[in-house]
Write a protein that holds these residues in place. Structure first.
Motif, PDB file in Angstrom:
ATOM      1  N   GLY A  97      38.734  55.314  35.591  1.00 28.16           N
ATOM      2  CA  GLY A  97      37.403  55.179  35.014  1.00 28.16           C
ATOM      3  C   GLY A  97      36.974  56.267  34.067  1.00 28.16           C
ATOM      4  O   GLY A  97      35.781  56.524  33.913  1.00 28.16           O
ATOM      5  N   GLY A  98      37.930  56.898  33.384  1.00 27.77           N
ATOM      6  CA  GLY A  98      37.577  58.032  32.542  1.00 27.77           C
ATOM      7  C   GLY A  98      37.486  57.750  31.054  1.00 27.77           C
ATOM      8  O   GLY A  98      37.094  58.626  30.283  1.00 27.77           O
ATOM      9  N   PHE A  99      37.817  56.513  30.618  1.00 27.70           N
ATOM     10  CA  PHE A  99      37.889  56.230  29.189  1.00 27.70           C
ATOM     11  C   PHE A  99      36.957  55.084  28.795  1.00 27.70           C
ATOM     12  O   PHE A  99      36.738  54.135  29.550  1.00 27.70           O
ATOM     13  CB  PHE A  99      39.320  55.881  28.783  1.00 27.70           C
ATOM     14  CG  PHE A  99      40.260  57.055  28.828  1.00 27.70           C
ATOM     15  CD1 PHE A  99      40.442  57.861  27.712  1.00 27.70           C
ATOM     16  CD2 PHE A  99      40.947  57.371  29.997  1.00 27.70           C
ATOM     17  CE1 PHE A  99      41.294  58.944  27.752  1.00 27.70           C
ATOM     18  CE2 PHE A  99      41.803  58.458  30.042  1.00 27.70           C
ATOM     19  CZ  PHE A  99      41.976  59.252  28.921  1.00 27.70           C
ATOM     20  N   ASP A 100      36.443  55.197  27.577  1.00 20.87           N
ATOM     21  CA  ASP A 100      35.599  54.144  27.008  1.00 20.87           C
ATOM     22  C   ASP A 100      36.427  53.079  26.303  1.00 20.87           C
ATOM     23  O   ASP A 100      35.966  51.942  26.144  1.00 20.87           O
ATOM     24  CB  ASP A 100      34.609  54.752  26.007  1.00 20.87           C
ATOM     25  CG  ASP A 100      33.654  55.721  26.677  1.00 20.87           C
ATOM     26  OD1 ASP A 100      32.728  55.259  27.373  1.00 20.87           O
ATOM     27  OD2 ASP A 100      33.849  56.947  26.509  1.00 20.87           O
ATOM     28  N   VAL A 124      42.095  52.980  34.151  1.00 26.10           N
ATOM     29  CA  VAL A 124      41.566  54.194  33.513  1.00 26.10           C
ATOM     30  C   VAL A 124      40.302  53.938  32.694  1.00 26.10           C
ATOM     31  O   VAL A 124      39.642  54.891  32.268  1.00 26.10           O
ATOM     32  CB  VAL A 124      42.631  54.863  32.619  1.00 26.10           C
ATOM     33  CG1 VAL A 124      43.856  55.262  33.435  1.00 26.10           C
ATOM     34  CG2 VAL A 124      43.035  53.965  31.451  1.00 26.10           C
ATOM     35  N   LEU A 125      39.954  52.668  32.486  1.00 27.77           N
ATOM     36  CA  LEU A 125      38.752  52.345  31.716  1.00 27.77           C
ATOM     37  C   LEU A 125      37.503  52.345  32.600  1.00 27.77           C
ATOM     38  O   LEU A 125      37.544  51.982  33.771  1.00 27.77           O
ATOM     39  CB  LEU A 125      38.883  50.964  31.070  1.00 27.77           C
ATOM     40  CG  LEU A 125      39.687  50.883  29.770  1.00 27.77           C
ATOM     41  CD1 LEU A 125      39.962  49.421  29.421  1.00 27.77           C
ATOM     42  CD2 LEU A 125      38.945  51.571  28.628  1.00 27.77           C
ATOM     43  N   LYS A 126      36.393  52.730  31.993  1.00 22.96           N
ATOM     44  CA  LYS A 126      35.100  52.585  32.647  1.00 22.96           C
ATOM     45  C   LYS A 126      34.735  51.099  32.694  1.00 22.96           C
ATOM     46  O   LYS A 126      35.199  50.314  31.859  1.00 22.96           O
ATOM     47  CB  LYS A 126      34.016  53.328  31.858  1.00 22.96           C
ATOM     48  CG  LYS A 126      34.233  54.821  31.721  1.00 22.96           C
ATOM     49  CD  LYS A 126      33.161  55.432  30.820  1.00 22.96           C
ATOM     50  CE  LYS A 126      33.366  56.920  30.635  1.00 22.96           C
ATOM     51  NZ  LYS A 126      32.352  57.516  29.711  1.00 22.96           N
ATOM     52  N   PRO A 127      33.892  50.671  33.636  1.00 24.65           N
ATOM     53  CA  PRO A 127      33.388  49.299  33.586  1.00 24.65           C
ATOM     54  C   PRO A 127      32.730  49.029  32.233  1.00 24.65           C
ATOM     55  O   PRO A 127      31.933  49.821  31.746  1.00 24.65           O
ATOM     56  CB  PRO A 127      32.361  49.262  34.726  1.00 24.65           C
ATOM     57  CG  PRO A 127      32.841  50.312  35.690  1.00 24.65           C
ATOM     58  CD  PRO A 127      33.412  51.408  34.819  1.00 24.65           C
ATOM     59  N   ALA A 172      44.326  40.796  34.577  1.00 24.08           N
ATOM     60  CA  ALA A 172      44.215  42.238  34.828  1.00 24.08           C
ATOM     61  C   ALA A 172      42.767  42.675  35.002  1.00 24.08           C
ATOM     62  O   ALA A 172      42.506  43.846  35.309  1.00 24.08           O
ATOM     63  CB  ALA A 172      44.861  43.019  33.682  1.00 24.08           C
ATOM     64  N   GLY A 173      41.813  41.761  34.803  1.00 23.63           N
ATOM     65  CA  GLY A 173      40.410  42.086  35.030  1.00 23.63           C
ATOM     66  C   GLY A 173      39.580  42.262  33.777  1.00 23.63           C
ATOM     67  O   GLY A 173      38.537  42.935  33.809  1.00 23.63           O
ATOM     68  N   PHE A 174      40.017  41.623  32.675  1.00 22.41           N
ATOM     69  CA  PHE A 174      39.305  41.740  31.407  1.00 22.41           C
ATOM     70  C   PHE A 174      38.723  40.402  30.974  1.00 22.41           C
ATOM     71  O   PHE A 174      39.261  39.342  31.298  1.00 22.41           O
ATOM     72  CB  PHE A 174      40.248  42.228  30.305  1.00 22.41           C
ATOM     73  CG  PHE A 174      40.780  43.616  30.491  1.00 22.41           C
ATOM     74  CD1 PHE A 174      40.049  44.719  30.058  1.00 22.41           C
ATOM     75  CD2 PHE A 174      42.009  43.833  31.103  1.00 22.41           C
ATOM     76  CE1 PHE A 174      40.535  45.999  30.228  1.00 22.41           C
ATOM     77  CE2 PHE A 174      42.512  45.121  31.267  1.00 22.41           C
ATOM     78  CZ  PHE A 174      41.765  46.204  30.836  1.00 22.41           C
ATOM     79  N   GLU A 230      32.335  44.287  34.318  1.00 23.95           N
ATOM     80  CA  GLU A 230      31.429  45.141  35.069  1.00 23.95           C
ATOM     81  C   GLU A 230      31.531  44.846  36.567  1.00 23.95           C
ATOM     82  O   GLU A 230      31.514  45.728  37.401  1.00 23.95           O
ATOM     83  CB  GLU A 230      29.984  44.908  34.601  1.00 23.95           C
ATOM     84  CG  GLU A 230      29.739  45.247  33.134  1.00 23.95           C
ATOM     85  CD  GLU A 230      29.512  46.722  32.901  1.00 23.95           C
ATOM     86  OE1 GLU A 230      29.442  47.471  33.895  1.00 23.95           O
ATOM     87  OE2 GLU A 230      29.409  47.119  31.723  1.00 23.95           O
ATOM     88  N   ASN A 231      31.634  43.530  36.866  1.00 26.02           N
ATOM     89  CA  ASN A 231      31.776  43.086  38.248  1.00 26.02           C
ATOM     90  C   ASN A 231      33.186  42.570  38.438  1.00 26.02           C
ATOM     91  O   ASN A 231      33.561  41.535  37.861  1.00 26.02           O
ATOM     92  CB  ASN A 231      30.773  41.968  38.562  1.00 26.02           C
ATOM     93  CG  ASN A 231      30.891  41.461  39.986  1.00 26.02           C
ATOM     94  OD1 ASN A 231      31.754  41.906  40.747  1.00 26.02           O
ATOM     95  ND2 ASN A 231      30.036  40.517  40.345  1.00 26.02           N
TER      96      ASN A 231
END
Length: 234
Positions: A97-100, A124-127, A172-174, A230-231
């Motif tokens: 969760g560290g990258f935009d 590694v991406l933020k929501p 993958a959740g996108f 986000e969810n």
């Protein structure tokens, strides 16, 4: 040496070593709304062209990573002030969760397991953070047609058709926001490589002149922009 590490190839492709160059990078940055303070990971940064562009033109904090010592050494030499490291896209050395945004330009089709890599990009991406994929894919009109198997090191080694690529990214959740076909840029680059005397069979990793490629099944190039849900259950 892989085709994209060749000085002869890079003399044709320029510092981006891919179709479309920085025009597609800028297109993605605008869609993602990147700006000062945003943290961006450039996976497979090569000689550092994308990382430099995103930092200098958009003010982002970029970490570029690549496994190729040939390309990474050149990147460090050209962009001494950039944060460039040797790291594996299959095992990202970053906290969750560290990258935009994560940029993967001509990366997924080269990876041994793009499904696992996409899971890593998601981690590694933020929501709400953005994934940018610019890559080769198989333009197959007949979805049941077998896709030619490219040799290890060829740029088509891990390429799949559009439907498969979309499914992998969604699984993958996108959520996908943009799909654009930029195969014309691929045609232009291929013509330039041939004009320079570079074998497309070596570049692709498959002989597209032996019948492996035809009107129903040929290489294409796309830009895909997605965002991390986000969810995770929605």
């Amino acid at each position: 040496m892989r085709p994209y590490e060749s000085e002869t190839v890079r003399a044709v492709t320029g510092t981006t070593i891919r179709p479309g160059g920085l025009a597609l990078t800028r297109r993605a940055a605008e869609v993602c709304g990147l700006g000062p303070g945003d943290r961006v990971m450039d996976v497979g940064c090569g000689t550092g062209a994308t990382a430099s562009c995103l930092h200098s033109e958009y003010g982002t904090a970029v970490i570029g990573m690549d496994l190729s010592p040939v390309l990474l050494d050149e990147a460090i030499l050209q962009h001494s002030g950039m944060n460039l490291i040797r790291a594996n896209a299959m095992d990202l050395p970053f906290q969750s969760g560290g990258f935009d945004a994560v940029f993967a330009e001509c990366v997924c089709s080269l990876l041994p397991d793009s499904v696992s890599a996409l899971d890593g990009f998601h981690r590694v991406l933020k929501p709400g953070g953005h994934l940018v994929v610019a890559d080769l894919y198989w333009r197959a009109c007949d979805r049941t047609a077998m896709q030619p198997k490219a040799s290890l090191g060829g740029c088509l080694a891990g390429a799949v058709d559009r439907r498969t690529l979309v499914r992998r990214i969604e699984n993958a959740g996108f959520d996908i926001d943009v799909w654009e076909d930029h195969s014309e840029a691929l045609k232009q680059l291929a013509a330039q490589l041939v004009w320079a005397g570079i074998s497309l069979t070596d570049w692709w990793g498959v002989d597209c002149f032996s019948g492996a490629c035809n009107n129903d099944r040929r290489p294409g190039y796309c830009l895909m922009i997605a965002h991390k849900k986000e969810n995770p259950n929605g």
